[in-house]
Design a protein around this motif. Sequence first.
Motif, PDB file in Angstrom:
ATOM      1  N   GLY A   1       0.813  -1.211   0.000  1.00 16.69           N
ATOM      2  CA  GLY A   1       0.000   0.000   0.000  1.00 16.69           C
ATOM      3  C   GLY A   1       0.845   1.259   0.000  1.00 16.69           C
ATOM      4  O   GLY A   1       0.537   2.237  -0.695  1.00 16.69           O
ATOM      5  N   GLY A   2       1.944   1.256   0.775  1.00 14.33           N
ATOM      6  CA  GLY A   2       2.845   2.413   0.773  1.00 14.33           C
ATOM      7  C   GLY A   2       3.516   2.593  -0.578  1.00 14.33           C
ATOM      8  O   GLY A   2       3.647   3.726  -1.076  1.00 14.33           O
TER       9      GLY A   2
ATOM     10  N   ALA B   1      -7.229  -4.932   3.887  1.00  9.64           N
ATOM     11  CA  ALA B   1      -7.082  -4.006   5.011  1.00  9.64           C
ATOM     12  C   ALA B   1      -5.639  -3.518   5.122  1.00  9.64           C
ATOM     13  O   ALA B   1      -5.387  -2.320   5.350  1.00  9.64           O
ATOM     14  CB  ALA B   1      -7.513  -4.684   6.312  1.00  9.64           C
ATOM     15  N   GLY B   2      -4.674  -4.426   4.945  1.00 10.78           N
ATOM     16  CA  GLY B   2      -3.270  -4.029   4.974  1.00 10.78           C
ATOM     17  C   GLY B   2      -2.932  -3.059   3.857  1.00 10.78           C
ATOM     18  O   GLY B   2      -2.175  -2.104   4.054  1.00 10.78           O
ATOM     19  N   THR B   3      -3.510  -3.286   2.660  1.00  4.65           N
ATOM     20  CA  THR B   3      -3.285  -2.371   1.538  1.00  4.65           C
ATOM     21  C   THR B   3      -3.770  -0.971   1.877  1.00  4.65           C
ATOM     22  O   THR B   3      -3.065   0.028   1.642  1.00  4.65           O
ATOM     23  CB  THR B   3      -4.021  -2.888   0.283  1.00  4.65           C
TER      24      THR B   3
ATOM     25  N   GLY C   1       1.638   6.816  -7.124  1.00  9.56           N
ATOM     26  CA  GLY C   1       0.416   7.494  -7.535  1.00  9.56           C
ATOM     27  C   GLY C   1      -0.690   6.576  -8.011  1.00  9.56           C
ATOM     28  O   GLY C   1      -1.553   6.983  -8.788  1.00  9.56           O
ATOM     29  N   PHE C   2      -0.684   5.321  -7.537  1.00 13.10           N
ATOM     30  CA  PHE C   2      -1.729   4.377  -7.931  1.00 13.10           C
ATOM     31  C   PHE C   2      -2.951   4.593  -7.050  1.00 13.10           C
ATOM     32  O   PHE C   2      -2.840   4.633  -5.823  1.00 13.10           O
ATOM     33  CB  PHE C   2      -1.206   2.950  -7.775  1.00 13.10           C
ATOM     34  N   PRO C   3      -4.155   4.742  -7.608  1.00 14.00           N
ATOM     35  CA  PRO C   3      -5.344   5.063  -6.797  1.00 14.00           C
ATOM     36  C   PRO C   3      -5.714   3.941  -5.836  1.00 14.00           C
ATOM     37  O   PRO C   3      -5.548   2.760  -6.151  1.00 14.00           O
ATOM     38  CB  PRO C   3      -6.440   5.306  -7.832  1.00 14.00           C
ATOM     39  N   ILE C   4      -6.253   4.324  -4.688  1.00 16.72           N
ATOM     40  CA  ILE C   4      -6.547   3.368  -3.638  1.00 16.72           C
ATOM     41  C   ILE C   4      -7.610   2.355  -4.056  1.00 16.72           C
ATOM     42  O   ILE C   4      -7.482   1.153  -3.777  1.00 16.72           O
ATOM     43  CB  ILE C   4      -6.981   4.105  -2.341  1.00 16.72           C
ATOM     44  N   ILE C   5      -8.663   2.793  -4.763  1.00 13.75           N
ATOM     45  CA  ILE C   5      -9.723   1.858  -5.164  1.00 13.75           C
ATOM     46  C   ILE C   5      -9.167   0.812  -6.127  1.00 13.75           C
ATOM     47  O   ILE C   5      -9.437  -0.387  -5.994  1.00 13.75           O
ATOM     48  CB  ILE C   5     -10.908   2.610  -5.804  1.00 13.75           C
ATOM     49  N   ALA C   6      -8.375   1.264  -7.091  1.00 14.27           N
ATOM     50  CA  ALA C   6      -7.768   0.320  -8.037  1.00 14.27           C
ATOM     51  C   ALA C   6      -6.814  -0.624  -7.311  1.00 14.27           C
ATOM     52  O   ALA C   6      -6.721  -1.810  -7.646  1.00 14.27           O
ATOM     53  CB  ALA C   6      -7.035   1.076  -9.139  1.00 14.27           C
TER      54      ALA C   6
ATOM     55  N   THR D   1      -5.856  -6.218  -5.220  1.00 14.27           N
ATOM     56  CA  THR D   1      -5.696  -7.228  -4.169  1.00 14.27           C
ATOM     57  C   THR D   1      -6.826  -8.238  -4.215  1.00 14.27           C
ATOM     58  O   THR D   1      -6.609  -9.443  -4.034  1.00 14.27           O
ATOM     59  CB  THR D   1      -5.646  -6.554  -2.788  1.00 14.27           C
ATOM     60  N   LEU D   2      -8.042  -7.775  -4.488  1.00 10.35           N
ATOM     61  CA  LEU D   2      -9.199  -8.667  -4.524  1.00 10.35           C
ATOM     62  C   LEU D   2      -9.203  -9.554  -5.763  1.00 10.35           C
ATOM     63  O   LEU D   2      -9.484 -10.754  -5.681  1.00 10.35           O
ATOM     64  CB  LEU D   2     -10.486  -7.839  -4.477  1.00 10.35           C
TER      65      LEU D   2
END
Length: 225
Positions: free
Chosen positions: A20-21, A138-140, A27-32, A37-38
């Motif tokens: 995640g860090g 969650a970790g991401t 600059g990769f979006p959080i939703i993507a 991960t899913l």
Amino acid sequence: MLGACATPGFVLVFTFVGFGGLMHDVGFPIIAGLLSTLLVWALPAQVILIGGLAAGTPLPALALAVCLSGVRLMPMVVALLPLMRGPRPQLWKELICAHFVAVTMWVEGFRLLPPVAAEGRPAYACGLGAGLTSMSMAGTAIGFHLSHTLPGPLAIALLLLTPISFTILLVRNARQAVDWLAIALGAAIAPLVAGSPGGLDLFWAGVGGGTLAFLIARYGTGRRA
């Protein structure tokens, strides 16, 4: 899902904190990132994905690299699926179970599934996989939102927790001489295939070491007999 709350599961959480860090830094979006991960559910392939996008790699080449990286999971699916399908196999259930097979699921599946009654194994496998995936997501998210307080070198170092944990689990589960031989040969092959196209270095080291160990154990023993 409670079966996911063991040491390998928490190692995954910390590993995905590092991912995640890293995701935030490029600059990769959080939703993507959460969807990766899913849906991808394979950290090397996810790192290839965001690294390639950050570097401007053409999308067809990037898609091919991610797919090739996933090939390393095929032997794990083939080995674990008989334990997950239950007495009355159904294709849609098998596909869901197969999606969750990554290295942690593979190791924990062999540990946790055999004591489960055959008719309950598909549901147990889905619950275990869903638990591991949820913890990883969650970790991401934690790593993404803590990236301003997480030093870059630490984020990268957290990614090393997974291979370290896998190595410990392999050593812990080694029971026969052929197991130790496979580990030793895989470790010896790994530097020779580092940087293989498509992120297949782990695949070649694992399959190569395991195959050589199998051939030596089978035919070497046969010649001595």
